[in-house]
Structure formats: C-alpha cells, structure tokens
Design an enzyme around this catalytic site. Structure first.
Site, PDB file in Angstrom:
ATOM      1  N   GLY A   4       0.809  -1.164  -0.103  1.00 35.85           N
ATOM      2  CA  GLY A   4       0.008  -0.063  -0.024  1.00 35.85           C
ATOM      3  C   GLY A   4       0.778   1.231   0.221  1.00 35.85           C
ATOM      4  O   GLY A   4       0.053   2.379   0.011  1.00 35.85           O
ATOM      5  N   PRO A  17       4.339  -5.299  -1.048  1.00 33.78           N
ATOM      6  CA  PRO A  17       4.189  -4.192  -2.070  1.00 33.78           C
ATOM      7  C   PRO A  17       4.141  -4.395  -3.309  1.00 33.78           C
ATOM      8  O   PRO A  17       4.580  -5.443  -4.081  1.00 33.78           O
ATOM      9  CB  PRO A  17       5.451  -3.285  -1.763  1.00 33.78           C
ATOM     10  N   GLY A  18       3.098  -3.572  -4.033  1.00 35.64           N
ATOM     11  CA  GLY A  18       2.772  -3.843  -5.381  1.00 35.64           C
ATOM     12  C   GLY A  18       3.072  -2.663  -6.236  1.00 35.64           C
ATOM     13  O   GLY A  18       4.346  -2.732  -6.617  1.00 35.64           O
ATOM     14  N   ARG A  19       2.390  -1.628  -6.049  1.00 45.57           N
ATOM     15  CA  ARG A  19       2.640  -0.378  -6.722  1.00 45.57           C
ATOM     16  C   ARG A  19       3.972   0.086  -6.612  1.00 45.57           C
ATOM     17  O   ARG A  19       4.667   0.763  -7.724  1.00 45.57           O
ATOM     18  CB  ARG A  19       1.781   0.457  -6.300  1.00 45.57           C
ATOM     19  N   ARG A  39      -6.900   3.209 -15.352  1.00 44.62           N
ATOM     20  CA  ARG A  39      -7.090   3.959 -14.208  1.00 44.62           C
ATOM     21  C   ARG A  39      -7.660   5.557 -13.994  1.00 44.62           C
ATOM     22  O   ARG A  39      -8.277   5.916 -13.039  1.00 44.62           O
ATOM     23  CB  ARG A  39      -5.886   4.047 -13.410  1.00 44.62           C
ATOM     24  N   TYR A  79     -10.437   5.675 -11.460  1.00 45.61           N
ATOM     25  CA  TYR A  79     -10.072   6.027  -9.966  1.00 45.61           C
ATOM     26  C   TYR A  79      -9.729   7.616 -10.287  1.00 45.61           C
ATOM     27  O   TYR A  79      -9.251   8.236  -9.177  1.00 45.61           O
ATOM     28  CB  TYR A  79      -8.816   5.454  -9.679  1.00 45.61           C
ATOM     29  N   CYS A 126     -15.797   4.271 -27.483  1.00 44.02           N
ATOM     30  CA  CYS A 126     -16.992   4.796 -27.557  1.00 44.02           C
ATOM     31  C   CYS A 126     -17.604   5.062 -26.151  1.00 44.02           C
ATOM     32  O   CYS A 126     -18.636   4.469 -25.736  1.00 44.02           O
ATOM     33  CB  CYS A 126     -18.109   4.336 -28.403  1.00 44.02           C
ATOM     34  N   TYR A 158      -1.133  -1.701 -11.976  1.00 45.70           N
ATOM     35  CA  TYR A 158      -2.580  -1.697 -12.242  1.00 45.70           C
ATOM     36  C   TYR A 158      -2.948  -0.985 -13.530  1.00 45.70           C
ATOM     37  O   TYR A 158      -3.855  -0.308 -13.757  1.00 45.70           O
ATOM     38  CB  TYR A 158      -3.264  -0.947 -11.266  1.00 45.70           C
TER      39      TYR A 158
END
Ligand SMILES: *Cc1c(COP(=O)(O)O)cnc(C)c1O
Length: 421
Positions: free
Chosen positions: A239, A276-278, A314, A318, A346, A375
């Site tokens: 995170g 951790p990812g991001r 994204r 978001y 579209c 992501y």
C-alpha cells in the site's frame, strides 16, 4: 534515479529508445525497466534489514511471468489473490514456500491447488473461509499455515475504491473479534496458526495510518501470545504510495516505512512480511501510444490516441492522474499546447486528461504515460475488440516482447458459434 530519461532528444527506457520499440512492436504498448524493478525491490529489502523478512511482490499490480521471474530470481516472495496468480508465480519458478495467498473469496479449488503445490501461508479473511480451509487441508491429509487478516478500522486516507482497512470494507476480520477467531482456528484440524496479517489500502501517501494499524497489530500479537498462540510472522500488507506527478510533494520513502515497521513491531521477534505492489511496479513502467488525430473542438483541442481506457483504466476508474510526455523531447523554447487527451473508445469516460498542457503534437507522434507499470496492463481488456496491449521488458540496451499483441484471428477464434445457429 529514473530509468526513463531523454537521451539525444528521445525518451529512453534504460538504454533503449522508445522509438525503436515502437517501430518494432507498434503502439500502444507497455514497457518496463528491469533496472527499476530491481532497484525498487532492493529499497524494501534494505529498509527492513536486519529484521528477518520477506518482500512478497503483490503480483496483481503487474503479473507478467517475465517480471515475476526477474523479481523471483532476486529472492522476492509473491502475494497472490487467485489460483491464476498462484499459477503465474509457479510458472515464473517461484517456490511455493515463498507464495502468500491473500483474498476474500478463495475457493476450495484454489485452496487445494496451493496446498498440494506448496504455500507459505494463507491470509484468511473470514470464519467460513477458515472452516473451508480446515476441511480441504484435512481431506488432503495436510496442514495449512495461516495468518488471519485483521481489519484495524483505520482510515488509510486514500481513494475510496482502494481503502480496505475501515470497518465498512469487506476485508479481514474486525480486530476486536480477532482473539475469538484465533481461538477457533487453534481448535480446527488441518490449520496451523503462524501469524497475523493486515493490509489497509493502496496508494497511501502518509505513514500515520500504517503506524496506527501496526501498533494495533503489535498489541494484538501480545494478546494472542498470552492466549497461547505461537505468533511468529507478521504480514503487514502493501500500500505504500508513489508519486504520480513530478511536481507534487513526494510520498514517504521505503526507508522511512521500514523505520516505522521497526519502531512499531520490530521488538516482537517476528519474521516480517510486506506485500508491496505499486511501489515496485508503478514507476517501473510506461504506456506508449501514438497520436491518431488532433481534433480542434469548440474551445478545446482533443489529442486522440491509439491507447484507450481498455489499455489503461486508472484515469476513468479512479480519476487517476498520469503524467503524459512526448517521446521526442520538445525544444526548450516550445510553448505547451493544452489538450483533452482521449482514446478512441465509445465512452465519454475514455478520457485520460482534461486541459492538459503537453508539447504541441501532430499525427503519428508518440507519447508516454508515466507511472503506468502498476494496475495498467493487468487491468487491460479487449473492450471495443481492441487487441490486448502488448508488454515489453527492457534490460540495459536490449528489449524483449514479454506478451505479444494477439492477432485478430486469435481474438475471433475464442468465440464459437453453436451448431444450432
Ligand atoms: C492490492 C494488495 C496489495 C498491494 O497493494 P499496493 O498498493 O500495490 O502496494 C498487497 N496486499 C493485498 C492483500 C492487496 O490486496
């Protein structure tokens, strides 16, 4: 240090010009820097040393098997949230004892897969899941190592769609009920309690919510030990946020996050896991696209790209900001033009940015979306029958396509027409 820099007037990924990749692969495509992925992984291992620890990459952020192999070969563990991701980690050569299984809805089939293939631990999120896991493990004559994911009810101060640690979120077990659930876990056959898990959300730009959560985990750990549980591992989730703009103030550094971990839970003698990812993948990737048209509208100009919301969702999902830069470096004196940057899909939501200053661009020019490694590709779809965007990995002065763009035949052949039509 950034491995996406202009060299001789062209944006490079490490030592490879993006124009060379575009000429060979076509646009749009994702490109990742191996040196950046490696550096980000090491930031965490350095931040946690000398505590015994494992950095488990949250592979939902970027799950290409080549990237997993790169990180796995460095010693990384993997945090998976589905049987599919478990298979990806194994296909990348990561042994089961370095794979952590998270997620609110693990099926019995996924439990069987991980138990028979080898697993470091399940992060259990509910009592029904705990009972199902006990049944599955017992039926296989195996024992399932578990932590229980507790929901500490802290406000992660992030976007509502990626906050997971408030009591109203679907994740984990309320921390107030944790001792009761641990007691049940200890009674169940086929279950071995080894630790506590917490993950409060994604893209956190302050350390305070982590501190609140980890202090609660430390208290809980002491209580659980007093209750007789052998708590020896703490999974502190992922995170940590990343900078999405160059101008904005920087989010906390992994080193400060590591110091916070040592301060809050470092004296418990537990092995520390983080997911951790991001922070590992986000700023290790770009999405590169071409300008199809520049359309002059009423009071605004549209930059219509060949990338769309199906390739990078994204911004529409978001309201996320991505810096958009030209691949050919503009001359210093050139004044920026202001565009609404859009894709061809579209949907009005297929808008990457409104009123964005970018160097003046024309048909065929290349642009890069920064901070698109996390992501990005993993959330891509083939909406509007746009082929799934390919992925490229750069290492030094070479690059490889690590996921091909599918052909239209491949796409159409996935559909079948029933014989009665
Ligand atoms: C999404 C997720 C992560 C990774 O979050 P990042 O913000 O990418 O670091 C880690 N653990 C769990 C359980 C998750 O759901």
């Amino acid at each position: 240090m950034d491995h996406f820099l202009y060299k001789n007037g062209t944006l490079h990924a490490e030592d490879v010009a993006l124009t060379d990749i575009a000429a060979s692969v076509g646009t749009p495509f994702y490109v990742y820097s191996a040196a950046t992925l490696t550096r980000h992984y090491h930031l965490f291992t350095e931040a946690l040393s000398p505590l015994p620890h494992m950095v488990c990459f949250a592979i939902k952020s970027l799950s290409n098997v080549a990237v997993l192999k790169l990180l796995g070969d460095l010693g990384a563990g993997m945090d998976v949230v589905s049987g599919g991701e478990y298979r990806r980690a194994r296909a990348a050569g990561v042994p089961g004892d370095r794979i952590v299984f998270s997620g609110v809805g693990k099926t019995r089939e996924e439990m069987r897969l991980a138990l028979t293939g080898g697993i470091r631990q399940f992060n259990v999120e509910s009592e029904p899941e705990l009972r199902a896991l006990s049944e599955v493990a017992t039926s296989l004559g195996l024992s399932a190592p578990i932590t229980i994911r507790v929901n500490p009810d802290v406000d992660a101060k992030t976007h509502a769609k990626i906050a997971t640690g408030k009591s109203e979120n679907k994740f984990g077990i309320p921390i107030a009920r944790a001792r009761e659930v641990y007691a049940e876990a200890a009674r169940l056959p086929g279950i071995e309690v080894i630790g506590v898990d917490v993950h409060i959300g994604s893209q956190l730009t302050e350390l305070a919510p982590f501190e609140q959560a980890y202090l609660k985990v430390a208290d809980l750990t002491r209580q659980l030990r007093a209750d007789g549980h052998n708590i020896r591992r703490l999974d502190l989730g992922g995170g940590l946020g990343i900078p999405y703009t160059r101008s904005n103030e920087a989010p906390p550094l992994p080193m400060d996050y590591g110091a916070l971990i040592k301060r809050t839970v470092g004296d418990l003698g537990c092995e520390i896991e983080i997911e951790p990812g991001r922070l590992i993948s986000g700023n290790a990737g770009l999405l590169v696209a071409s300008v199809i048209y520049v359309k002059n509208g009423e009071g605004r100009d549209f930059l219509i790209l060949d990338a769309a919301m199906n390739d990078l969702v994204r911004p529409s999902m978001y309201d996320a900001h991505h810096d958009i830069v030209p691949v050919i470096e503009p001359a210093p004196a050139v004044e920026a033009a202001v565009y609404d940057v859009v894709g061809p899909v579209c949907e009005t939501g297929d808008t990457f940015a409104k009123g964005r200053p970018v160097a003046p661009l024309g048909e065929g020019d290349l642009v890069a979306f920064r901070s698109a490694g996390a992501y990005g590709a993993v959330m891509a779809s083939e909406y509007n029958t746009r082929p799934l965007v390919p992925e490229v990995l750069v290492g030094g002065d070479h690059f490889a396509v690590i996921r091909q763009r599918p052909t239209f035949d491949e796409i159409l052949n996935r559909d079948t027409i029933p014989s009665w039509l």
